[in-house]
Design a protein around this motif. Sequence first.
Motif, PDB file in Angstrom:
ATOM      1  N   ALA A   4      30.941  43.586  47.134  1.00  0.00           N
ATOM      2  CA  ALA A   4      31.907  43.567  45.949  1.00  0.00           C
ATOM      3  C   ALA A   4      32.049  43.509  45.144  1.00  0.00           C
ATOM      4  O   ALA A   4      32.211  43.682  44.235  1.00  0.00           O
ATOM      5  N   TYR A   5      32.832  41.780  45.161  1.00  0.00           N
ATOM      6  CA  TYR A   5      32.882  41.181  43.617  1.00  0.00           C
ATOM      7  C   TYR A   5      31.844  40.765  43.181  1.00  0.00           C
ATOM      8  O   TYR A   5      31.959  41.641  42.157  1.00  0.00           O
ATOM      9  N   HIS A   6      30.882  41.435  43.843  1.00  0.00           N
ATOM     10  CA  HIS A   6      28.831  41.394  42.145  1.00  0.00           C
ATOM     11  C   HIS A   6      29.328  42.620  41.631  1.00  0.00           C
ATOM     12  O   HIS A   6      28.549  42.119  40.285  1.00  0.00           O
ATOM     13  N   ALA A   7      29.249  44.115  42.416  1.00  0.00           N
ATOM     14  CA  ALA A   7      29.034  44.638  41.740  1.00  0.00           C
ATOM     15  C   ALA A   7      30.650  44.942  40.414  1.00  0.00           C
ATOM     16  O   ALA A   7      30.517  45.730  39.985  1.00  0.00           O
ATOM     17  N   ALA A   8      31.317  44.330  41.452  1.00  0.00           N
ATOM     18  CA  ALA A   8      32.704  45.180  39.732  1.00  0.00           C
ATOM     19  C   ALA A   8      32.298  43.652  39.167  1.00  0.00           C
ATOM     20  O   ALA A   8      32.876  44.001  38.050  1.00  0.00           O
ATOM     21  N   LYS A   9      31.848  42.745  39.379  1.00  0.00           N
ATOM     22  CA  LYS A   9      31.783  42.220  37.539  1.00  0.00           C
ATOM     23  C   LYS A   9      30.522  42.552  37.328  1.00  0.00           C
ATOM     24  O   LYS A   9      30.718  42.673  35.617  1.00  0.00           O
ATOM     25  N   ALA A  10      29.904  43.732  37.544  1.00  0.00           N
ATOM     26  CA  ALA A  10      28.760  43.967  36.930  1.00  0.00           C
ATOM     27  C   ALA A  10      28.731  44.872  36.622  1.00  0.00           C
ATOM     28  O   ALA A  10      28.350  45.109  35.938  1.00  0.00           O
ATOM     29  N   THR A  11      29.830  45.702  36.536  1.00  0.00           N
ATOM     30  CA  THR A  11      29.535  47.234  36.580  1.00  0.00           C
ATOM     31  C   THR A  11      31.585  47.131  36.011  1.00  0.00           C
ATOM     32  O   THR A  11      31.533  47.814  34.906  1.00  0.00           O
ATOM     33  N   ALA A  12      32.584  46.764  36.361  1.00  0.00           N
ATOM     34  CA  ALA A  12      33.857  47.025  36.016  1.00  0.00           C
ATOM     35  C   ALA A  12      34.202  46.154  35.099  1.00  0.00           C
ATOM     36  O   ALA A  12      35.045  46.103  33.550  1.00  0.00           O
ATOM     37  N   LEU A  13      33.396  44.706  34.886  1.00  0.00           N
ATOM     38  CA  LEU A  13      34.421  43.760  34.376  1.00  0.00           C
ATOM     39  C   LEU A  13      33.416  44.004  32.539  1.00  0.00           C
ATOM     40  O   LEU A  13      34.287  43.641  31.362  1.00  0.00           O
ATOM     41  N   PRO A  14      32.265  44.278  32.364  1.00  0.00           N
ATOM     42  CA  PRO A  14      32.358  44.704  31.076  1.00  0.00           C
ATOM     43  C   PRO A  14      33.071  45.474  30.575  1.00  0.00           C
ATOM     44  O   PRO A  14      33.064  45.056  29.277  1.00  0.00           O
ATOM     45  N   VAL A  15      32.642  46.871  31.093  1.00  0.00           N
ATOM     46  CA  VAL A  15      34.288  47.993  30.615  1.00  0.00           C
ATOM     47  C   VAL A  15      35.087  47.028  30.408  1.00  0.00           C
ATOM     48  O   VAL A  15      36.523  47.040  29.407  1.00  0.00           O
ATOM     49  N   GLU A  16      36.523  46.442  31.120  1.00  0.00           N
ATOM     50  CA  GLU A  16      37.414  46.128  30.997  1.00  0.00           C
ATOM     51  C   GLU A  16      37.715  45.149  29.766  1.00  0.00           C
ATOM     52  O   GLU A  16      38.322  45.212  29.017  1.00  0.00           O
ATOM     53  N   GLU A  17      36.310  44.156  29.734  1.00  0.00           N
ATOM     54  CA  GLU A  17      36.256  43.221  28.397  1.00  0.00           C
ATOM     55  C   GLU A  17      36.001  44.468  27.613  1.00  0.00           C
ATOM     56  O   GLU A  17      37.299  43.846  25.949  1.00  0.00           O
ATOM     57  N   ALA A  18      35.501  45.144  27.002  1.00  0.00           N
ATOM     58  CA  ALA A  18      35.202  46.232  25.938  1.00  0.00           C
ATOM     59  C   ALA A  18      37.323  46.734  26.204  1.00  0.00           C
ATOM     60  O   ALA A  18      37.380  47.069  24.341  1.00  0.00           O
ATOM     61  N   LYS A  19      37.982  47.048  26.604  1.00  0.00           N
ATOM     62  CA  LYS A  19      39.387  47.580  26.247  1.00  0.00           C
ATOM     63  C   LYS A  19      40.101  46.662  25.892  1.00  0.00           C
ATOM     64  O   LYS A  19      40.624  46.507  24.608  1.00  0.00           O
ATOM     65  N   PHE A  20      39.664  45.206  26.528  1.00  0.00           N
ATOM     66  CA  PHE A  20      40.553  44.427  25.783  1.00  0.00           C
ATOM     67  C   PHE A  20      40.324  43.779  24.421  1.00  0.00           C
ATOM     68  O   PHE A  20      41.065  43.226  23.590  1.00  0.00           O
ATOM     69  N   ILE A  21      38.942  43.328  24.221  1.00  0.00           N
ATOM     70  CA  ILE A  21      38.898  43.867  22.530  1.00  0.00           C
ATOM     71  C   ILE A  21      39.204  44.905  21.802  1.00  0.00           C
ATOM     72  O   ILE A  21      39.624  44.353  21.083  1.00  0.00           O
ATOM     73  N   ALA A  22      39.038  46.068  22.432  1.00  0.00           N
ATOM     74  CA  ALA A  22      39.626  46.738  21.107  1.00  0.00           C
ATOM     75  C   ALA A  22      41.140  47.089  20.589  1.00  0.00           C
ATOM     76  O   ALA A  22      41.842  47.294  20.087  1.00  0.00           O
ATOM     77  N   LYS A  23      41.586  46.451  22.349  1.00  0.00           N
ATOM     78  CA  LYS A  23      43.645  46.308  21.940  1.00  0.00           C
ATOM     79  C   LYS A  23      43.839  45.183  20.936  1.00  0.00           C
ATOM     80  O   LYS A  23      44.775  45.652  20.716  1.00  0.00           O
ATOM     81  N   ILE A  24      42.890  43.826  21.253  1.00  0.00           N
ATOM     82  CA  ILE A  24      43.519  43.020  20.337  1.00  0.00           C
ATOM     83  C   ILE A  24      43.086  43.306  18.956  1.00  0.00           C
ATOM     84  O   ILE A  24      44.089  43.853  17.907  1.00  0.00           O
ATOM     85  N   GLU A  25      41.957  44.024  19.106  1.00  0.00           N
ATOM     86  CA  GLU A  25      41.232  44.398  16.993  1.00  0.00           C
ATOM     87  C   GLU A  25      42.553  45.332  16.621  1.00  0.00           C
ATOM     88  O   GLU A  25      43.080  45.522  15.670  1.00  0.00           O
ATOM     89  N   ALA A  26      43.110  46.637  17.642  1.00  0.00           N
ATOM     90  CA  ALA A  26      44.176  47.329  17.207  1.00  0.00           C
ATOM     91  C   ALA A  26      44.975  47.215  17.126  1.00  0.00           C
ATOM     92  O   ALA A  26      45.978  47.110  15.967  1.00  0.00           O
ATOM     93  N   ALA A  27      46.302  45.567  17.574  1.00  0.00           N
ATOM     94  CA  ALA A  27      46.702  44.636  16.936  1.00  0.00           C
ATOM     95  C   ALA A  27      46.846  43.913  16.306  1.00  0.00           C
ATOM     96  O   ALA A  27      47.981  44.175  15.426  1.00  0.00           O
ATOM     97  N   ALA A  28      45.460  43.914  15.321  1.00  0.00           N
ATOM     98  CA  ALA A  28      45.171  42.645  14.639  1.00  0.00           C
ATOM     99  C   ALA A  28      45.683  43.901  13.100  1.00  0.00           C
ATOM    100  O   ALA A  28      45.563  43.069  12.114  1.00  0.00           O
ATOM    101  N   GLY A  29      45.208  45.260  12.854  1.00  0.00           N
ATOM    102  CA  GLY A  29      45.800  45.625  12.171  1.00  0.00           C
ATOM    103  C   GLY A  29      44.234  45.852  11.156  1.00  0.00           C
ATOM    104  O   GLY A  29      43.640  45.936  10.884  1.00  0.00           O
TER     105      GLY A  29
END
Length: 124
Positions: free
Chosen positions: A99-124
């Motif tokens: 389960a750890y390996h599956a989440a790392k492979a599938t969910a982590l890239p998606v969540e990282e992209a959301k994280f980056i988008a939030k920061i970029e939006a806040a930076a203006g």
Amino acid sequence: MPWTVRIEITKDHIPQVIAAMIAGRDELAKGVAEAAERYAKEFVPVLSGALKISIHTSGGGGEYEVTADSMEGGAPRAYAGYVEYGTSKMAPQPYMTPAYHAAKATALPVEEAKFIAKIEAAAG
């Protein structure tokens, strides 16, 4: 795989970026942990269903964990670990490690992209 984010921030945007990073950190960790929980419930072998029901996510503030703490007969038991790692009389039937390996492979890239988008939006 390391990733790099390059964002130009004016001093006017620093409070928003910091707030986005703090909120984003928690959302990223929670999203990956919840995915690991879903996978663990999918992968766990089911006899009575007690172990599957005991799998849950807890935490906050960017730190989450997925645990299985079977309550066979109303008392906590080490059954979850016996299933994952096996015993001298029972072969291991891993469910948390995959389960750890599956989440790392599938969910982590998606969540990282959301994280980056939030920061970029806040930076203006």
